[in-house]
Scaffold this motif. Sequence first.
Motif, PDB file in Angstrom:
ATOM      1  N   UNK A  49      41.738  49.068  42.161  1.00  0.00           N
ATOM      2  CA  UNK A  49      41.828  48.343  40.895  1.00  0.00           C
ATOM      3  C   UNK A  49      40.535  48.621  40.128  1.00  0.00           C
ATOM      4  N   UNK A  50      40.561  49.661  39.291  1.00  0.00           N
ATOM      5  CA  UNK A  50      39.338  50.111  38.628  1.00  0.00           C
ATOM      6  C   UNK A  50      38.798  49.073  37.645  1.00  0.00           C
ATOM      7  N   UNK A  51      39.670  48.335  37.003  1.00  0.00           N
ATOM      8  CA  UNK A  51      39.215  47.324  36.044  1.00  0.00           C
ATOM      9  C   UNK A  51      38.499  46.182  36.762  1.00  0.00           C
ATOM     10  N   UNK A  52      39.104  45.670  37.825  1.00  0.00           N
ATOM     11  CA  UNK A  52      38.487  44.566  38.549  1.00  0.00           C
ATOM     12  C   UNK A  52      37.190  44.992  39.223  1.00  0.00           C
ATOM     13  N   UNK A  53      37.206  46.168  39.839  1.00  0.00           N
ATOM     14  CA  UNK A  53      36.020  46.635  40.545  1.00  0.00           C
ATOM     15  C   UNK A  53      34.839  46.856  39.607  1.00  0.00           C
ATOM     16  N   UNK A  54      35.127  47.188  38.356  1.00  0.00           N
ATOM     17  CA  UNK A  54      34.069  47.503  37.396  1.00  0.00           C
ATOM     18  C   UNK A  54      33.861  46.406  36.350  1.00  0.00           C
ATOM     19  N   UNK A  55      34.296  45.175  36.630  1.00  0.00           N
ATOM     20  CA  UNK A  55      34.263  44.138  35.596  1.00  0.00           C
ATOM     21  C   UNK A  55      32.846  43.872  35.085  1.00  0.00           C
ATOM     22  N   UNK A  56      31.869  43.941  35.951  1.00  0.00           N
ATOM     23  CA  UNK A  56      30.497  43.668  35.530  1.00  0.00           C
ATOM     24  C   UNK A  56      29.957  44.814  34.673  1.00  0.00           C
ATOM     25  N   UNK A  57      30.298  46.043  35.011  1.00  0.00           N
ATOM     26  CA  UNK A  57      29.919  47.186  34.189  1.00  0.00           C
ATOM     27  C   UNK A  57      30.595  47.114  32.821  1.00  0.00           C
ATOM     28  N   UNK A  58      31.860  46.731  32.808  1.00  0.00           N
ATOM     29  CA  UNK A  58      32.576  46.619  31.537  1.00  0.00           C
ATOM     30  C   UNK A  58      31.945  45.550  30.654  1.00  0.00           C
ATOM     31  N   UNK A  67      32.925  46.804  26.923  1.00  0.00           N
ATOM     32  CA  UNK A  67      34.181  47.557  26.944  1.00  0.00           C
ATOM     33  C   UNK A  67      35.311  46.626  27.352  1.00  0.00           C
ATOM     34  N   UNK A  68      36.358  46.620  26.553  1.00  0.00           N
ATOM     35  CA  UNK A  68      37.573  45.886  26.908  1.00  0.00           C
ATOM     36  C   UNK A  68      38.657  46.901  27.262  1.00  0.00           C
ATOM     37  N   UNK A  69      39.214  46.749  28.441  1.00  0.00           N
ATOM     38  CA  UNK A  69      40.210  47.702  28.923  1.00  0.00           C
ATOM     39  C   UNK A  69      41.610  47.112  28.799  1.00  0.00           C
ATOM     40  N   UNK A  70      42.505  47.905  28.266  1.00  0.00           N
ATOM     41  CA  UNK A  70      43.920  47.566  28.287  1.00  0.00           C
ATOM     42  C   UNK A  70      44.458  48.015  29.641  1.00  0.00           C
ATOM     43  N   UNK A  71      44.777  47.061  30.512  1.00  0.00           N
ATOM     44  CA  UNK A  71      45.195  47.404  31.864  1.00  0.00           C
ATOM     45  C   UNK A  71      46.437  48.291  31.896  1.00  0.00           C
ATOM     46  N   UNK A  72      47.250  48.243  30.850  1.00  0.00           N
ATOM     47  CA  UNK A  72      48.440  49.081  30.828  1.00  0.00           C
ATOM     48  C   UNK A  72      48.068  50.566  30.766  1.00  0.00           C
ATOM     49  N   UNK A  73      46.853  50.861  30.277  1.00  0.00           N
ATOM     50  CA  UNK A  73      46.421  52.262  30.206  1.00  0.00           C
ATOM     51  C   UNK A  73      45.847  52.761  31.518  1.00  0.00           C
ATOM     52  N   UNK A  74      45.524  51.837  32.432  1.00  0.00           N
ATOM     53  CA  UNK A  74      45.043  52.231  33.753  1.00  0.00           C
ATOM     54  C   UNK A  74      46.217  52.240  34.720  1.00  0.00           C
ATOM     55  N   UNK A  75      46.457  53.353  35.357  1.00  0.00           N
ATOM     56  CA  UNK A  75      47.635  53.501  36.197  1.00  0.00           C
ATOM     57  C   UNK A  75      47.476  52.719  37.501  1.00  0.00           C
ATOM     58  N   UNK A  76      48.273  51.704  37.654  1.00  0.00           N
ATOM     59  CA  UNK A  76      48.371  50.952  38.903  1.00  0.00           C
ATOM     60  C   UNK A  76      49.824  51.049  39.360  1.00  0.00           C
ATOM     61  N   UNK A  77      50.180  52.183  39.920  1.00  0.00           N
ATOM     62  CA  UNK A  77      51.564  52.497  40.264  1.00  0.00           C
ATOM     63  C   UNK A  77      51.810  52.134  41.721  1.00  0.00           C
ATOM     64  N   UNK A  78      52.894  51.423  41.990  1.00  0.00           N
ATOM     65  CA  UNK A  78      53.120  50.894  43.333  1.00  0.00           C
ATOM     66  C   UNK A  78      54.059  51.747  44.188  1.00  0.00           C
TER      67      UNK A  78
END
Length: 418
Positions: free
Chosen positions: A302-311, A316-327
């Motif tokens: 989970x790149x967004x969660x892991x990098x929340x402090x860097x963001x 930087x605000x990330x649209x999670x739909x643009x980060x591929x979290x495919x199951x």
Amino acid sequence: MFDLTLLCQLFLPTRSKNCGPLTISDFEADLQTFCEFGELTRTKLVRQAGVEFPVFENEFWTSGQRSGHRIHEISYRACYKPQLPAFFINRFCETGATVYDPFMGRGTTLIEAQLGGCRAIGNDSNPLCRRLIAPRLKPPRQDAVERAIEEVVLPEAPEIDETLLAFYHPDTLREIAGWKQVFAEARDEGDPVLAWLEMIALNRLTGHSSGFFSVYTLPPNQAVTADRQLKINEQRNQIPPYRDTRALMLKKSKYLLGRDLPEDYGRDESLLLAQSADRTPEIADDSVDLVVTSPPFLDTVDYAQDNWLRLWFSNIEIDRENLWQIRSAADWAAKMSGVFKELRRVLKDDGLIAFEVGEVRKGSVKLEESVIEAAVQAGLIPQLVVINTQEFTKTANCWGVANNKKGTNSNRIVLLGK
């Protein structure tokens, strides 16, 4: 007993840096005779998706840590070693060739391409990656960094988020908030030295030693929540100590720039994108000589969660739909099919794609099989597979190689052509 490594050095040909480009047949011969680390290559033929191709297994690059150039050493989840892209760049690229990574992460492929005299193109849907990579593709001089660290005036009373006191001493947090404001104001000016310092600060935010801004915690690429950090503090009976942010950034900068870079490093203009890898119109048709990449693996990271402090630090605000979290593997293959179609468009007729796939769900899902299927559907041709096996703690199982039993860590690279 004879020394196999010595025998290889005496009687088998060796490859030197930037000796490419090789033909596929020459590369196969190179793999077959490779025994630099004392093992002979194991080879077999595999048939999949109506195509037959050889699989080569050996230790093809060093298992030693920190054996690449220091400028690589910025932390990011699921990054591979510099030796992986170097192995292919050195064999398939001449000086001035264009190397592309559609999932660039921390930029390992791009930096290794520039170290080899190639032009770098990179893309990642996470905009944080550009903050981590761009300054290292055109690094400043260390004396300019030292002047900036000394001369920058931090705001006297910046606004702070007190929940972050779980990680930082109050004075350290005020310095961090000050740097955050300085970097935000400097971005529009395009100051390369301050961009470099922001990259350094992003890598010093949290960690497990006194070289980071924080008290003991996870690395900056796996930032825990503030609530979780409070529990860590309680378990370890620790209180965040003061850290001198200027001194720590200076130390890290000296380390990254502590080895000479090639004179032409960063001379050619690189191209960095932040969008979906299946839609990159900025890259011209038939313009890329070599692709070296490793895609996101299902829902493993989970790149967004892991990098929340860097963001937070970089606004930087990330649209999670643009980060591929495919199951599911099927959905992953469908997404990769679109990527492969785009890679085929930008690849030169004689270009190649080195597509690395890591282990997923303890080896129960074999994404390499999905890679072959998706690539063939996109009109690409599997040429061969390279399995780099090393004695690490990670385990994997692919193409029938019993890595879980052998206790090895493997990189599995599918080499594709048009």
